[in-house]
Motif scaffolding. Structure first.
Motif, PDB file in Angstrom:
ATOM      1  N   VAL A  49       0.849  -1.190   0.000  1.00  0.00           N
ATOM      2  CA  VAL A  49       0.000   0.000   0.000  1.00  0.00           C
ATOM      3  C   VAL A  49       0.883   1.237   0.000  1.00  0.00           C
ATOM      4  N   GLY A  50       0.543   2.246  -0.804  1.00  0.00           N
ATOM      5  CA  GLY A  50       1.372   3.448  -0.783  1.00  0.00           C
ATOM      6  C   GLY A  50       0.868   4.553  -1.681  1.00  0.00           C
ATOM      7  N   GLN A  51       1.626   5.614  -1.700  1.00  0.00           N
ATOM      8  CA  GLN A  51       1.251   6.837  -2.408  1.00  0.00           C
ATOM      9  C   GLN A  51       2.226   7.116  -3.541  1.00  0.00           C
ATOM     10  N   VAL A  52       1.700   7.499  -4.684  1.00  0.00           N
ATOM     11  CA  VAL A  52       2.532   7.924  -5.803  1.00  0.00           C
ATOM     12  C   VAL A  52       2.581   9.446  -5.812  1.00  0.00           C
ATOM     13  N   VAL A  53       3.808   9.977  -5.773  1.00  0.00           N
ATOM     14  CA  VAL A  53       4.030  11.417  -5.691  1.00  0.00           C
ATOM     15  C   VAL A  53       5.425  11.678  -6.237  1.00  0.00           C
ATOM     16  N   PRO A  54       5.713  12.854  -6.778  1.00  0.00           N
ATOM     17  CA  PRO A  54       7.077  13.134  -7.245  1.00  0.00           C
ATOM     18  C   PRO A  54       8.114  12.844  -6.166  1.00  0.00           C
ATOM     19  N   HIS A  55       9.239  12.280  -6.594  1.00  0.00           N
ATOM     20  CA  HIS A  55      10.253  11.835  -5.638  1.00  0.00           C
ATOM     21  C   HIS A  55      11.655  12.139  -6.162  1.00  0.00           C
ATOM     22  N   GLU A  56      12.542  12.522  -5.239  1.00  0.00           N
ATOM     23  CA  GLU A  56      13.874  12.990  -5.605  1.00  0.00           C
ATOM     24  C   GLU A  56      14.831  11.892  -6.039  1.00  0.00           C
ATOM     25  N   VAL A  57      14.632  10.665  -5.573  1.00  0.00           N
ATOM     26  CA  VAL A  57      15.566   9.580  -5.886  1.00  0.00           C
ATOM     27  C   VAL A  57      15.131   8.790  -7.107  1.00  0.00           C
ATOM     28  N   VAL A  58      13.827   8.488  -7.205  1.00  0.00           N
ATOM     29  CA  VAL A  58      13.359   7.585  -8.251  1.00  0.00           C
ATOM     30  C   VAL A  58      12.556   8.292  -9.340  1.00  0.00           C
ATOM     31  N   GLY A  59      12.094   9.497  -9.087  1.00  0.00           N
ATOM     32  CA  GLY A  59      11.291  10.235 -10.062  1.00  0.00           C
ATOM     33  C   GLY A  59       9.848  10.338  -9.630  1.00  0.00           C
ATOM     34  N   MET A  60       9.185   9.188  -9.482  1.00  0.00           N
ATOM     35  CA  MET A  60       7.848   9.087  -8.911  1.00  0.00           C
ATOM     36  C   MET A  60       7.885   7.940  -7.902  1.00  0.00           C
ATOM     37  N   SER A  61       7.381   8.200  -6.710  1.00  0.00           N
ATOM     38  CA  SER A  61       7.530   7.227  -5.626  1.00  0.00           C
ATOM     39  C   SER A  61       6.623   6.016  -5.803  1.00  0.00           C
ATOM     40  N   ASN A  62       6.930   5.003  -4.993  1.00  0.00           N
ATOM     41  CA  ASN A  62       6.110   3.822  -4.746  1.00  0.00           C
ATOM     42  C   ASN A  62       6.180   2.740  -5.808  1.00  0.00           C
ATOM     43  N   HIS A  63       5.173   1.880  -5.816  1.00  0.00           N
ATOM     44  CA  HIS A  63       5.149   0.618  -6.542  1.00  0.00           C
ATOM     45  C   HIS A  63       6.327  -0.231  -6.064  1.00  0.00           C
ATOM     46  N   ALA A  64       7.185  -0.722  -6.939  1.00  0.00           N
ATOM     47  CA  ALA A  64       8.261  -1.622  -6.530  1.00  0.00           C
ATOM     48  C   ALA A  64       9.239  -0.971  -5.556  1.00  0.00           C
ATOM     49  N   LYS A  65       9.327   0.347  -5.567  1.00  0.00           N
ATOM     50  CA  LYS A  65      10.189   1.040  -4.598  1.00  0.00           C
ATOM     51  C   LYS A  65       9.765   0.742  -3.163  1.00  0.00           C
ATOM     52  N   ASN A  66       8.462   0.573  -2.943  1.00  0.00           N
ATOM     53  CA  ASN A  66       7.973   0.283  -1.601  1.00  0.00           C
ATOM     54  C   ASN A  66       8.531  -1.029  -1.070  1.00  0.00           C
ATOM     55  N   ILE A  67       8.840  -1.952  -1.978  1.00  0.00           N
ATOM     56  CA  ILE A  67       9.430  -3.232  -1.591  1.00  0.00           C
ATOM     57  C   ILE A  67      10.947  -3.128  -1.525  1.00  0.00           C
ATOM     58  N   PHE A  68      11.581  -2.642  -2.586  1.00  0.00           N
ATOM     59  CA  PHE A  68      13.038  -2.709  -2.688  1.00  0.00           C
ATOM     60  C   PHE A  68      13.768  -1.639  -1.887  1.00  0.00           C
ATOM     61  N   VAL A  69      13.066  -0.587  -1.503  1.00  0.00           N
ATOM     62  CA  VAL A  69      13.647   0.414  -0.601  1.00  0.00           C
ATOM     63  C   VAL A  69      12.907   0.417   0.732  1.00  0.00           C
ATOM     64  N   GLY A  70      11.561   0.456   0.663  1.00  0.00           N
ATOM     65  CA  GLY A  70      10.772   0.500   1.893  1.00  0.00           C
ATOM     66  C   GLY A  70      11.053  -0.653   2.832  1.00  0.00           C
ATOM     67  N   VAL A  71      11.169  -1.862   2.278  1.00  0.00           N
ATOM     68  CA  VAL A  71      11.562  -3.020   3.084  1.00  0.00           C
ATOM     69  C   VAL A  71      12.758  -3.704   2.425  1.00  0.00           C
ATOM     70  N   GLY A  72      13.616  -2.904   1.819  1.00  0.00           N
ATOM     71  CA  GLY A  72      14.815  -3.413   1.172  1.00  0.00           C
ATOM     72  C   GLY A  72      16.014  -3.398   2.107  1.00  0.00           C
ATOM     73  N   GLY A  73      17.124  -3.936   1.598  1.00  0.00           N
ATOM     74  CA  GLY A  73      18.352  -3.991   2.374  1.00  0.00           C
ATOM     75  C   GLY A  73      19.305  -2.871   2.024  1.00  0.00           C
ATOM     76  N   SER A  74      20.366  -2.768   2.794  1.00  0.00           N
ATOM     77  CA  SER A  74      21.307  -1.651   2.665  1.00  0.00           C
ATOM     78  C   SER A  74      21.953  -1.585   1.287  1.00  0.00           C
ATOM     79  N   ARG A  75      22.203  -2.750   0.663  1.00  0.00           N
ATOM     80  CA  ARG A  75      22.911  -2.724  -0.616  1.00  0.00           C
ATOM     81  C   ARG A  75      22.082  -2.078  -1.720  1.00  0.00           C
ATOM     82  N   ILE A  76      20.828  -2.491  -1.871  1.00  0.00           N
ATOM     83  CA  ILE A  76      20.025  -1.904  -2.951  1.00  0.00           C
ATOM     84  C   ILE A  76      19.642  -0.466  -2.613  1.00  0.00           C
TER      85      ILE A  76
END
Length: 423
Positions: free
Chosen positions: A144-171
């Motif tokens: 669950v999440g919000q799509v909004v302009p984002h400084e790192v990825v361009g537009m937040s959320n979707h797979a970012k919520n998994i790979f960063v939101g609950v991702g590890g230090s390397r990725i």
């Protein structure tokens, strides 16, 4: 079942609850993991949506766990859990630890990274996620999440919520540094950026066999009250495509002239660090005039980093400009910075590169500490005597004959020159 809802004046709770029920149609479930954002995304309306999913599922005798997507942020306290998620029992929440509770599920090859970054970055990116994501006892993962302009990825959320939101230090480290090197001003408010392509690659190659259902909102918060303009629920990417289109329409403010002076307010419940508060810098930088002044009203900011190590690195290296941080990054003695690339990226993002002045107005950090990391400092209590967030209105204001632009919450938008966006 895919559910795509859009309503200019905002969806009501009954429409949202019906969409949640429809999205579960035909699913035989025993155990579900919900991955919502943390309190820093309070205005996503994800707290309400998570609560409704929880109750709909538990009424069907489904076991539900909740893993907030903390990323590198601090874990939520009890007051935040109650305010955001309501009456969900706290024992159902799992705390994500981005340095520890993760498993490696694949590698994004450096040849791909080199291609999408136009040769600016060339390293393998290890893909790590919280171990619960790969727990096959979960019949469904609801992100669950919000799509909004984002400084790192361009537009937040979707797979970012998994790979960063609950991702590890390397990725987290590698993808943030990729974005910093490529240039945030080339990406903010856009979809198919190099960082997004990394997350898409990881989703397609390493997560395709996991049952992930995305529930994405597009919101605004006039006068602090969240309004949900869109709710897009599906597996795959179509929900994200539709949410991006709507967010680009309502969350980007194109300005006719650069800001000579911009005042940004940071809600003290949401912003306690410059790590988060620097959204005031990220989201306005493409609208700031050369030589302009950005005044950040930050009554809740009490430290720099979200954890002790990040705080130490910010204090050590400071927000001293892109070229300087990249030069320091390459030095042998800067091993600690290379081991924490997300911190290096943050330091790059948080500087104006000398183009405009940044003044943090705080009362919980000493003046010399603020100035030691590269910002100007002022007292919040003194500054609001002139720039009072209770009387300023969003947009242009005239104070003592001076025109300023006021932003009550930088996390919900992006302010940008239309021509820069096209370029």
């Amino acid at each position: 079942m895919n559910v795509f809802l859009k309503k200019e004046n905002g969806l009501n709770n009954k429409e949202i609850e019906t969409a949640i029920i429809d999205s579960l149609e035909g699913r035989n479930l025993n155990r579900v993991l919900i991955v919502p954002p943390d309190f820093t995304r309070f205005h996503s309306y994800a707290g309400y949506i998570t609560n409704k999913y929880y109750h709909v599922l538990t009424e069907r005798k489904v076991e539900v766990d909740i893993l907030p997507a903390l990323g590198t942020h601090m874990s939520m306290n009890e007051d935040e859990l109650i305010k955001m998620f309501g009456d969900i029992p706290h024992e159902r929440f799992i705390v994500h630890r981005w340095r520890d509770d993760v498993v490696k599920i694949g590698v994004v090859p450096k040849s791909f990274v080199r291609e999408i970054s136009e040769g600016l970055w060339e390293e393998d990116i290890d893909v790590e996620v919280n171990k619960h994501i790969m727990d096959e006892s979960y019949d469904l993962i609801i992100s669950v999440g919000q799509v909004v302009p984002h400084e790192v990825v361009g537009m937040s959320n979707h797979a970012k919520n998994i790979f960063v939101g609950v991702g590890g230090s390397r990725i987290i480290n590698s993808s943030h540094m990729l974005g910093a090197v490529y240039g945030m001003e080339r990406m903010m408010g856009k979809d198919l950026t190099p960082v997004r392509k990394v997350y898409d690659y990881a989703q397609e190659h390493f997560l395709s066999d996991r049952p992930v259902l995305y529930a994405l909102t597009v919101t605004t918060a006039p006068k602090g009250k969240t309004k949900v303009h869109g709710l897009f629920i599906s597996e795959g990417r179509e929900c994200f495509n539709r949410a991006v289109e709507l967010a680009q329409e309502i969350n980007i403010d194109f300005v006719d002239k650069p800001f000579k002076k911009c005042v940004v307010y940071l809600d003290p419940e949401e912003f306690k660090t410059t790590w988060l508060g620097n959204k005031a810098v990220y989201r306005t930088r493409m609208a700031m005039a050369d030589g302009g002044e950005l005044i950040i009203l930050a009554p809740g900011v009490e430290r720099f980093g979200e954890d002790q190590e990040i705080d130490r690195l910010i204090r050590k290296y400071g927000y001293t400009g892109r070229l300087n941080i990249l030069e320091l990054f390459g030095r042998p003695e800067s091993k600690d910075l290379r081991e924490n690339m997300s911190a290096a990226a943050h330091l790059i993002h948080g500087s104006s590169d000398g183009r405009f002045n940044i003044t943090y107005c705080v009362d919980k950090i000493k003046r010399d500490e603020i100035e030691s990391v590269g910002y100007k400092s002022a007292s919040y209590k003194e500054v609001i005597k002139k720039y009072n967030p209770e009387t300023l209105v969003k947009g242009y204001n005239v104070i003592d004959g001076e025109e300023i632009y006021y932003i009550p919450n930088p996390a919900l938008g992006l302010w940008i020159d239309r021509e820069k966006f096209k370029d």
